[in-house]
Design a protein around this motif. Structure first.
Motif, PDB file in Angstrom:
ATOM      1  N   CYS A   1     -73.430  27.346  22.824  1.00 15.29           N
ATOM      2  CA  CYS A   1     -74.128  27.462  21.538  1.00 15.29           C
ATOM      3  C   CYS A   1     -75.043  26.263  21.301  1.00 15.29           C
ATOM      4  CB  CYS A   1     -73.115  27.585  20.400  1.00 15.29           C
ATOM      5  SG  CYS A   1     -72.274  29.169  20.316  1.00 15.29           S
TER       6      CYS A   1
ATOM      7  N   MET B   1     -64.007  30.701  17.468  1.00 16.11           N
ATOM      8  CA  MET B   1     -65.211  30.931  18.290  1.00 16.11           C
ATOM      9  C   MET B   1     -66.257  31.728  17.510  1.00 16.11           C
ATOM     10  SD  MET B   1     -63.705  31.861  22.028  1.00 16.11           S
ATOM     11  CE  MET B   1     -62.366  30.924  22.719  1.00 16.11           C
TER      12      MET B   1
ATOM     13  N   THR C   1     -67.676  27.527  24.538  1.00 20.21           N
ATOM     14  CA  THR C   1     -68.396  28.153  23.415  1.00 20.21           C
ATOM     15  C   THR C   1     -69.302  27.146  22.725  1.00 20.21           C
ATOM     16  OG1 THR C   1     -66.560  29.688  23.054  1.00 20.21           O
ATOM     17  CG2 THR C   1     -68.117  29.407  21.245  1.00 20.21           C
TER      18      THR C   1
END
Length: 204
Positions: free
Chosen positions: A143, A86, A139
C-alpha cells in the motif's frame, strides 16, 4: 460512517458482555457522527495540510476503536482480526492524505495490533502470530509503495499542468503576459466589478 455502523452487527453478535456492547454502540455512533460532519464540511477546508491532519486524526481514532473492540472479544480469532486490520489499512490508503502520515498510521496500527494480539489472544500459536505479522507487513509495504508512486505521478502531472499554463499565457521572448492572458484577466475583473457595482479602469 455507514461502514462503521455496519460493523456493529459482528460486534454485537460476538461480544456477550452488556456493558462492553453499550460502550461499543456509543463509540461507533459518535465516530459515525464525527465522520458525517467532517464529510459534509470537507469542501470548506481550503488547505490540504489541514485536511491531512483531520483525516490522520480520524484514522488514528478508527485504529483505536478497532483495537478497543478487539480487546472486548472473549476469544478473538487472530487471523480474522488481522484481515479486518488489512481492510482498514487499505481503506486508509484509498483516502487522500500525505504519504508520510499514511505510512506512520499503518505501521503504528500494525505494531499496536500485534501487541494487543500478544496480550488478548488466549490460545496463542506462534506460527499464526508470525504469519499475521508477515501478512500485515506485506500489506503495509504494498500500500505504501502504491501510494508513493501515485503521489509522485500526481506531483509530476500538477507541475506539467502549471508549466503548460505558463507557456500558454506568456510571451516566449519577453516573458510578459500575452493577449490571451489579458483577455482572461480583463473578463474576470469586468465580471467582478459588474457584480459589485465598482468602477474599472484599464491602462495601456
Amino acid at each position: 460512517a455507514f461502514f462503521n455502523i455496519m460493523l456493529l452487527l459482528p460486534d454485537l453478535t460476538l461480544i456477550e458482555n452488556t456493558s462492553a456492547r453499550i460502550s461499543i454502540i456509543i463509540i461507533r455512533l459518535v465516530y459515525s457522527v464525527i465522520l458525517s460532519i467532517v464529510g459534509f464540511s470537507s469542501k470548506r477546508i481550503s488547505s490540504f495540510r489541514t485536511f491531512s491532519v483531520i483525516v490522520s486524526f480520524l484514522e488514528i481514532l478508527a485504529l483505536w476503536i478497532f483495537l478497543f473492540v478487539f480487546s472486548r472479544y472473549v476469544q478473538p480469532n487472530l487471523l480474522i482480526q488481522a484481515m479486518g486490520l488489512m481492510v482498514l489499512i487499505i481503506v486508509f490508503f484509498l483516502i487522500p492524505n500525505q504519504w508520510k502520515y499514511l505510512l506512520f498510521i499503518s505501521v503504528l496500527g500494525t505494531v499496536m495490533f500485534l501487541t494487543c494480539a500478544y496480550i488478548y489472544v488466549n490460545l496463542f500459536v506462534l506460527s499464526d502470530f508470525v504469519a499475521t505479522a508477515v501478512y500485515l507487513a506485506v500489506t503495509v509495504f504494498l500500500c505504501a509503495l502504491s501510494a508513493k508512486n501515485s503521489e509522485t505521478h500526481q506531483l509530476n502531472e500538477f507541475t506539467s499542468k502549471l508549466e503548460l499554463e505558463r507557456l500558454s499565457t506568456t510571451d516566449f521572448l519577453t516573458h510578459a503576459a500575452n493577449r490571451y492572458k489579458l483577455e482572461e484577466t480583463a473578463a474576470r475583473w469586468m465580471a467582478f466589478c459588474r457584480r459589485q457595482g465598482l468602477p474599472l479602469t484599464l491602462v495601456f
